[in-house]
Design an enzyme around this catalytic site. Sequence first.
Site, PDB file in Angstrom:
ATOM      1  CB  THR A  91      -3.151  -9.114  25.626  1.00  0.00           C
ATOM      2  OG1 THR A  91      -3.064  -8.314  26.799  1.00  0.00           O
ATOM      3  CG2 THR A  91      -2.978  -8.215  24.407  1.00  0.00           C
ATOM      4  CE  LYS A 148      -2.403  -4.886  28.105  1.00  0.00           C
ATOM      5  NZ  LYS A 148      -2.644  -6.243  28.608  1.00  0.00           N
ATOM      6  CE  LYS A 157      -0.093 -13.045  24.380  1.00  0.00           C
ATOM      7  NZ  LYS A 157      -1.124 -11.989  24.528  1.00  0.00           N
TER       8      LYS A 157
END
Length: 289
Positions: free
Chosen positions: A96, A172, A240
Site C-alpha cells: 500500500t 486500496k 501509514k
Amino acid sequence: MRRVAIVGVGNMGGAMAQRILDQRWPVQVHDIDEGRMAALAALGAVARPDPAAAAIGCGVLIVCVVDAAQVEEVLFGPRGAAQVMRAGQAVLLCPTISPRDVEDVAKRLAEQGIATIDAPMSGGPARARDGTMSLMVACEDAVYERQKMVIDILSSKVFRVSQKPGDGARTKLVNNLLAGINLAGAAEALAMGKSMGLDLSRTMDVIEQSSGQSWIGTDRMRRAIAGDYAPRAHVTLLQKDTRLAVQAAAIAGFTGPLGAATQAVFARAVEAGLGDLDDAVLFRLLAGS
C-alpha cells in the site's frame, strides 16, 4: 516464464510464496531476514542474495514490502531488480503506497519495456496462504492476460479496477481509510461502554448482531477485551495508510471530516509508543487504560 520471484517474504509475501509453491511453480525469494528465506527454501523455494538475483529468469517479480522507500530500494537500488529485468517481464506491486509512487514506478519500468501490475492486497496471511485474499488490479488488459495464471493462483477475489496503474492504490486507500474509520469508531464506542460500566463482551454480542457491526471492529475489539495486543496488524500500518489516504484525497480536491480525525488517532497511538502493537490497542489508548 512460469518462474516467479518474490521480494519481501514476511507474513503476506511468505504466505504467497507457499501458495505458489503448492502449485509446483518454481519460486525465487529474497528478504532481509535470512530465516524467512531459509524456511521457504526448506519448502522448495530458491533463496537469492538480493532483488536483482531473484528477478533473473522470472516472468513476474512480486514486490511485497512495506512502503515506497522499500519499493525504491528493491527495484532501483544498488542491487535492484530493474537493472537485470528485460522487456516482457512484469512487476506485481502489492504494498500500500501512494498512487503517485505507483505511477512513477510504472513510468520508469515502462522505459525498459517492463510492465507494472498495480495490485495492492487485502485479507491477511491466512487468506494469502489459501489463495482467497483480495487483489485490486490495475494494469493493461494485455499485461493482465499474460500474468493471469499466477494472479489466479494468488487470489480468487480479483477486482479489475482499471487499466491505469495507480488506480489500484487509490482503491486500496479508499478501503483502508474506511477500515481505519471503522476501527477507530469501534474502539471509541467500546471505550465509552467501559466508562459506563457495561460488560464489554455482552456489548460486543449486541454490536455484532446490530447496526454497529463491522468486520474489523469485531475482530479487533474481541482481542482488546481479552487484552491481547500481540501484533497481527501493527498500528503503524493503518497509521501509514490513513495518512496516505488523506494525502490522496487532498490531491483529488476532496476533504472529509472523518479521515483526518482518524489519521490523528493512529498518529497519537504511534506517538504514545504503541506503534509495534496490534491496532486493537486503539481501545486501550481511548479508554485510558
